[in-house]
Design a protein around this motif. Structure first.
Motif, mmCIF file in Angstrom:
data_model
loop_
_atom_site.group_PDB
_atom_site.id
_atom_site.type_symbol
_atom_site.label_atom_id
_atom_site.label_comp_id
_atom_site.label_asym_id
_atom_site.label_seq_id
_atom_site.Cartn_x
_atom_site.Cartn_y
_atom_site.Cartn_z
ATOM 1 N N ALA A 164 53.661 46.132 44.544
ATOM 2 C CA ALA A 164 53.472 45.000 45.181
ATOM 3 C C ALA A 164 52.222 44.114 45.075
ATOM 4 N N VAL A 165 51.210 44.670 44.217
ATOM 5 C CA VAL A 165 49.930 43.802 44.171
ATOM 6 C C VAL A 165 50.239 43.200 43.040
ATOM 7 N N ARG A 166 51.171 43.311 42.095
ATOM 8 C CA ARG A 166 51.463 42.511 40.937
ATOM 9 C C ARG A 166 51.627 40.993 41.380
ATOM 10 N N GLY A 167 50.943 39.873 40.621
ATOM 11 C CA GLY A 167 50.977 38.555 40.987
ATOM 12 C C GLY A 167 49.937 38.137 41.925
ATOM 13 N N THR A 168 49.069 39.058 42.412
ATOM 14 C CA THR A 168 47.987 38.778 43.314
ATOM 15 C C THR A 168 46.525 38.608 42.658
ATOM 16 N N LEU A 169 46.084 39.965 42.451
ATOM 17 C CA LEU A 169 44.616 40.082 41.847
ATOM 18 C C LEU A 169 44.773 40.221 40.230
ATOM 19 N N MET A 170 43.816 39.712 39.706
ATOM 20 C CA MET A 170 43.383 39.520 38.073
ATOM 21 C C MET A 170 42.562 40.765 38.059
ATOM 22 N N PRO A 171 42.369 41.342 36.749
ATOM 23 C CA PRO A 171 41.197 42.390 36.419
ATOM 24 C C PRO A 171 39.886 42.024 36.793
ATOM 25 N N SER A 172 39.674 40.811 36.572
ATOM 26 C CA SER A 172 38.302 40.559 37.036
ATOM 27 C C SER A 172 38.093 40.538 38.517
ATOM 28 N N ASP A 173 39.095 40.214 39.234
ATOM 29 C CA ASP A 173 38.906 40.431 40.716
ATOM 30 C C ASP A 173 38.788 41.772 41.034
ATOM 31 N N TYR A 174 39.365 42.711 40.477
ATOM 32 C CA TYR A 174 39.345 44.255 40.759
ATOM 33 C C TYR A 174 37.997 44.648 40.572
ATOM 34 N N VAL A 175 37.456 44.286 39.497
ATOM 35 C CA VAL A 175 35.938 44.645 39.040
ATOM 36 C C VAL A 175 35.038 44.165 39.951
ATOM 37 N N GLN A 176 35.292 42.892 40.163
ATOM 38 C CA GLN A 176 34.011 42.367 41.278
ATOM 39 C C GLN A 176 34.272 42.692 42.865
ATOM 40 N N LEU A 177 35.609 42.980 42.909
ATOM 41 C CA LEU A 177 35.593 43.437 44.616
ATOM 42 C C LEU A 177 35.097 44.942 44.566
ATOM 43 N N ILE A 178 35.515 45.640 43.522
ATOM 44 C CA ILE A 178 34.997 47.263 43.594
ATOM 45 C C ILE A 178 33.430 47.224 43.635
ATOM 46 N N ARG A 179 32.951 46.666 42.432
ATOM 47 C CA ARG A 179 31.582 46.629 42.201
ATOM 48 C C ARG A 179 30.744 45.871 43.068
ATOM 49 N N SER A 180 31.224 45.078 44.185
ATOM 50 C CA SER A 180 30.326 44.385 45.055
ATOM 51 C C SER A 180 29.540 45.444 45.945
#
Length: 571
Positions: A187-203
């Motif tokens: 379901a997450v396909r088409g929502t978050l980009m790889p850069s979004d994952y890295v930023q949101l996790i690393r914050s």
């Protein structure tokens, strides 16, 4: 210093609109027992079904619970890949077979599971669930998408329960401290980009639950902006905090994490146990009667032979014996004892059995009644049946490997020839190595396929001997040299030696002892039924022939004919 255990942290978040069915399930299981953690590792998995499935929630939950329950029940010496693959295939067969009875739904679900053990991760993947790894700034997808387009909709393919045959993606990955694994659904396909994952996790990686919440909120916002805010989102993060380490001068484990105990004699001690008696010394095992110096309790300690310390194949079989005692719940199998303190060596403890072998009992009780002997026979059949339920072949059934305690309870205490696979050459080799007997099935001597019906033959042979004191065939089957010898094997009726043996039981013994494996009972329960009340079965067979339908109608026809003749005479 002892080897450090694997340590990890995890977090989860789930978002789903109320009007949509919950169809995803996720879990992380960290065993509390150090032995289970070392042998089986930590499981993290996620499952997802399609929204058109009427039982989507049950399908997702069942796959997760079923895998976790069965995986940690597999033998400790099995490799991760072997254990997980067998569990998944069994779960797939059940799900596929049950789906035919569900209207508007099925037990089909995508699933991704990682087993973290030692310094490695074992990935198992089916369908279209997603697994990513974040290592430093590198964000990589580990799973492959298996989907099929049908009528404009995308459905998972190669999913759990979709087909009778399961195709599993498997990958083995080295771990590094600090690795982050992300589990989510398609379901997450088409929502978050790889850069979004890295930023949101690393914050903020100190709180993995909060990181998953950030991912779920961001995915929901992006989905709403694109007009499909009715989706559900599922995120699970696992972080490797510490990997097992070993001191440079620490010796390598002989097998698993424990060495084989040295040779012991009466009076010597091992891990707080004092040896009271040496019960057995064979080429493969050592069996001692020991006393716990801390509590005074007497037990039986079973360990591999010191000569096998470098032969992993034999040590694996020893661990199978331990698994049998630990997992086969039966009053006829010795109970394993857990003393609650760690071992320094490879061994296991069982309750002591104060009794005698069946051979010794038969010599001391030549006048035992048929009822007493049948009671032993029924117990013996139930003991073998308990092993078969766990897919274990005993392969060593004979009077000197069967114990009777003072209360007349049958106990199987010798597992030197046990094996977990039917029709396996290793099973035959193991049985021949331990030693064939006059009660062994013919297929062992002829080097053909063996299985549960081979144990059935040995069981019936021992029962025949118990009832008659003799063997069912003039030529012992373990002396056969060719298949032509099977045709010369002629069953000797047990009733000729012991007239008290009921007819029905004699017939059941004859079938269970058929030289041709395929002609024996399909299931041991069928043979056990004949042992339960053989006299009643025989009485039913020996009732007057008038009870048979054909004879009954013949009698009626005879009476009518007689009445017809009498009517002619009266005229």
């Amino acid at each position: 210093m002892a080897e450090q255990a694997l340590s990890l942290s995890y977090g989860q978040a789930f978002v789903a609109p109320e009007r949509r069915r919950h169809r995803s399930s996720m879990s992380v299981l960290v065993p509390e027992d150090a032995a289970a953690l070392g042998a089986k590792g930590v499981c993290a998995l996620i499952s997802d079904s399609i929204w058109r499935n009427a039982i989507a929630k049950q399908a997702g939950d069942l796959s997760v619970r079923g895998f976790l329950t069965d995986y940690y029940s597999t033998p400790a010496h099995w490799e991760v890949k072997d254990s997980a693959t067998r569990v998944l295939r069994a779960l797939n067969s059940w799900s596929h077979s049950q789906s035919r009875y569900i209207e508007g739904g099925s037990y089909v679900s995508s699933m991704s599971a990682i087993v973290f053990r030692g310094a490695e991760a074992h990935l198992f993947h089916m369908g279209d669930t997603l697994v990513f790894r974040l290592r430093g700034a590198e964000f990589e997808q580990l799973s492959r998408d298996h989907v099929t387009d049908l009528g404009g909709y995308r459905y998972p393919s190669r999913a759990l329960g979709l087909d009778g045959n399961l195709d599993i993606d498997y990958d083995r990955l080295p771990l590094k401290q600090g690795d982050l694994f992300l589990f989510t659904t398609r379901a997450v396909r088409g929502t978050l980009m790889p850069s979004d994952y890295v930023q949101l996790i690393r914050s903020d990686v100190s709180d993995l639950d909060a990181a998953c919440e950030r991912l779920a909120e961001a995915a929901q916002q992006r989905a709403g902006a694109r007009g499909y805010d009715a989706e559900q989102f599922c995120f699970q993060l696992v972080r490797i905090d510490r990997l097992p380490e070993r001191e440079p001068d620490a010796p390598e484990p002989v097998y698993g994490s424990m060495p084989v105990p040295p040779e012991l004699d009466v009076g010597e001690r091992l891990d707080g146990f004092e040896v009271l008696a040496v019960l057995s010394r064979t080429a493969k095992t050592r069996v001692y009667r020991v006393r716990d110096v801390h509590g005074g309790r007497e037990m039986v300690l079973r360990a591999p032979s010191p000569e096998l310390s470098s032969r992993n194949a034999y040590l694996e079989h020893f661990l199978l014996q331990q698994w049998i005692v630990d997992r086969v719940r039966s009053p006829f199998i010795p109970r394993r004892i857990d003393i609650g303190r760690p071992h320094r060596y490879l061994y296991y403890l069982t309750e002591p059995v104060n009794g005698e072998t069946l051979a010794d009992w038969a010599r001391r009780h030549p006048q035992a009644t048929l009822s007493q002997r049948l009671d032993i026979a029924r117990q013996l059949a139930k003991a073998v049946q308990a092993l078969h339920r766990r897919d274990v072949l005993f392969q060593q059934l004979r009077p000197d490997t069967i114990l009777l305690d003072p209360h007349g309870r049958v106990v199987l205490g010798f597992f030197g020839a046990c094996h977990r696979r039917e029709d396996d050459a290793m099973a035959r080799e193991l049985a021949r190595e331990v030693g064939l007997s006059e009660h062994s099935a013919p297929e062992y001597a002829l080097d053909t396929e063996v299985g549960r019906r081979s144990d059935q033959y040995s069981l019936a042979s021992v029962i025949y001997w118990l009832l008659t004191g003799r063997l069912p065939y003039a030529q012992p089957p373990h002396e056969l040299r060719s298949h032509t010898g099977l045709e010369q094997m002629h069953y000797r009726s047990a009733r000729l030696v012991n007239p008290e043996v009921p007819v029905a039981l004699d017939e059941a013994l004859k079938r269970a002892l058929d030289p041709q494996r395929a002609l024996r009972f399909r299931r041991l329960s069928e043979f056990l039924l004949a042992l339960r009340d053989p006299r009643r079965a025989s009485a039913e067979e020996e009732r007057p022939a008038l009870r048979e339908p054909a004879n009954l109608w013949q009698a009626v026809a005879g009476v009518l004919l007689l009445l017809l003749v009498l009517s002619w005479l009266i005229r």
